[in-house]
Structures are given as C-alpha cells and as structure tokens.
Design an enzyme around this catalytic site. Sequence first.
Site, short mmCIF file in Angstrom:
data_model
loop_
_atom_site.label_atom_id
_atom_site.label_comp_id
_atom_site.label_asym_id
_atom_site.label_seq_id
_atom_site.Cartn_x
_atom_site.Cartn_y
_atom_site.Cartn_z
N LYS A 31 0.84 -1.20 0.00
CA LYS A 31 0.00 0.00 0.00
C LYS A 31 0.88 1.26 0.00
CE LYS A 31 -0.41 -0.24 5.03
NZ LYS A 31 -1.25 -0.77 6.13
N TYR B 26 17.27 29.05 9.86
CA TYR B 26 16.08 29.80 10.27
C TYR B 26 15.87 29.69 11.78
CZ TYR B 26 14.62 30.15 5.38
OH TYR B 26 14.55 30.43 4.04
C1 PLP Z 1 -0.57 -1.89 6.63
C2 PLP Z 1 -1.20 -3.15 7.05
C3 PLP Z 1 -0.41 -4.27 7.32
C4 PLP Z 1 1.10 -4.23 7.34
O1 PLP Z 1 1.53 -3.66 8.54
P1 PLP Z 1 3.09 -3.54 8.87
O2 PLP Z 1 3.12 -3.03 10.25
O3 PLP Z 1 3.63 -2.55 7.90
O4 PLP Z 1 3.65 -4.88 8.69
C5 PLP Z 1 -1.05 -5.45 7.63
N1 PLP Z 1 -2.40 -5.51 7.66
C6 PLP Z 1 -3.18 -4.45 7.42
C7 PLP Z 1 -4.65 -4.60 7.50
C8 PLP Z 1 -2.62 -3.24 7.11
O5 PLP Z 1 -3.39 -2.18 6.86
#
Ligand code: PLP
Length: 365
Positions: A35, A256
Amino acid sequence: MPRPIQALVHSAALAHNLALAAQHAPDSRVWAVVKANAYGHGLERCFAGLQRADGFALLDLEEAQRLRALDWRGPILLLEGCFEPRDLELCSRLNLWHVVHTAEQIDWMAAHKTQMPHRVFLKMNSGMNRLGFSEARLRSAWARLNALPQVKEISLMTHFSDADGPRGIAHQVQAFARATEDLPGERSLANSAAVLRHTALAGIAADWVRAGIMLYGSAPDAPAGSVHTWGLQPTMTLCSRLISVQQLQPGDTVGYGSTYTASQAQRIGIVACGYADGYPRHAPSGTPVLVDGVRCALVGRVSMDMVAVDLSPVPQAGPGSEATLWGHGPHGTALPIDDVAQAAGTVGYELMCALSTRVPVAVAD
Ligand SMILES: *Cc1c(COP(=O)(O)O)cnc(C)c1O
C-alpha cells in the site's frame, strides 16, 4: 547538472527481507503489503524484489491495476475493500480479493452482477476499533456472505493494535479465536511486528501473514527492536551531497530561527536535502546524517531544500562530499531509517512514505 539528491531502492534487500518474513512464518503464505505505493518506494520499482511473494496487499484500486499491468497474475487483496459499489466491477474484471468490513459492503456484493464469484476476507474487529465486525456481528455477516452467489470463498482476518508493544496480541488472538471457532475458511492475522515477535506462539501466523514495514528494512518495534535485532536490510537510501561549507565562530548561529549556536569554532556542511524532499522538518539538532560514511549530527532547523551538518567528525569533507540521510552510505556504511525516525519523533513508515516526488529514484541491487 541536476541537484545531487537521489533515492535508491534496493531490490536484493527487498528479496532478503521477504525471505526473512517467510522464514518466520514457515507454514503461512506471505502477502507483501505494498500500500501507499509500496511504502513510498514505488510499486513498479519494488516488483522485481518482491515477486516471490504469494500475493500483494494494498488499498488503492489504481495500484491494483498497476500490479496487473506488471503482469502479476497471483492474488491481490484490497485491505479496505471497496469504497463504492462500482469498485466491485473492477474486482470482478481484475480478479481482486477484497476485505469486507461493513454491512454496506455486503449489500453492494448482494447487488453486484458478476459471472465470477469473489473471494472475500471478512474482517473482525478484535480490539483495534478501526475496521471490522464486532464479535457479536461477525457470524451474521458471515452467514449473509455465505448465502450470496457472488461469493465463492470467505476467509477471516483481523488486525493487531499492539504487536509491536508491551500489551501484545493475546487478548485479540483470543477474541478472534472465540468469534471464529467453528467458521471454516483461511485465516490472516499477523502484520510485521507479529511475524517477527509472535509467530513462535504456534498458530497465530495462520494461513496468510501480512508483512509490510519489515519488507522495507525498518523494525516494526523500533527502538526496542532494530534492523540488527531482526536481520533486516535497508531497502531505501536517500543520499545527496554537500553543496557548501561554512566556518563558524563561537556564538554564530545556523539556519532559520537561529536554533543552533556554535559554542566553539566549527565547520558545518550544507546538504542539498530538505523537507520538500521528504526529510522530516522536525528532525532536531543531533539527528544523525552520514558524511562520507561518517556519522555526523544535523545542526539547526531543517529548511525546504537544505540541512546543515556538523563536520567535526569528518574534517576532510568538503563540497561534493557524499551525505547519506538514511540507508546505505559509502564504504559499506549504513544509517538505519529508524535512527532518523526516532530522532525526529516519528517512525520509519512515515519517513519512507513521505519521500517527495521531486527526488529522482533509481533501482539498485
Ligand atoms: C498496513 C497493514 C499491514 C502491514 O503492517 P506492517 O506493520 O507494515 O507490517 C497489515 N495488515 C493491514 C490490515 C494493514 O493495513
């Protein structure tokens, strides 16, 4: 000459980290969670390194289309399911598996016209309180799905809130086991932290694990755990060069807001990387940066296009010297993204996802 900043995606490291996930969950198939454009790395850039995954899990239908365009014929799971009824048409056309976590999504399925029944992952809310059916509503949701001709197979899943921390997962595993006891179907529970820290507790890995952050070389439980603890390799390098050097006298300030004041004569280097590149603006003085592979400290406020670094540990550095913001440095050195994240009060996830589109990215080995 282009601005010297660059990001590298390390294909062999992705493959290594994926193999490690598989080793930790030997009886499970592994979803590579890609994702958010593969956690900021770029889906297309990661595909070669991750192609031994048993499936890819993501959220955006557009990303699912891109995976099919790469000729991936295997499973793709939409982790949040469909956002509106017509998304189901794309699921049918591209053979996407999708999570079902609301009653509306079941209504949409019931009204969906398809020749090809779908495989769905029914999500239980076992304590995270984000998505999914409560224990009380899970069975009726399952029965409704099971009665639909549009559904050919129902798997069961839940998500952990504390796999990386002291609370752990036992309470959620129990709730899930209780609610799903006599329901058939494959199970999916574990994220990266659960894969690394809890799969030894037999049974929880189940049929599918969902490995995300560990694939990208960041420890899900940092700073308690680290890439060294888990044997993970960095998959993203963000590097640039010094474009200027300044000689400070005691009392001189940097950047800054003059948040850093030199207490003695000091050389600082200006790195061509700032928050517009995705470097965290809240990284304080002291945040580690490698210069020519030597660990140095950031000084002063991060600006849009530049950061300043104390060159005391590396007196030979000058304009053109290589700066590693995270990932692999020269001469076999490395700076874990988690070290930078911790200094900046965030997590590796956020840093890699924030890599800006203005940074050119190359795939390396
Ligand atoms: C993002 C996600 C994962 C992966 O999680 P990590 O901590 O990056 O391993 C697994 N399951 C779901 C439903 C997620 O949204």
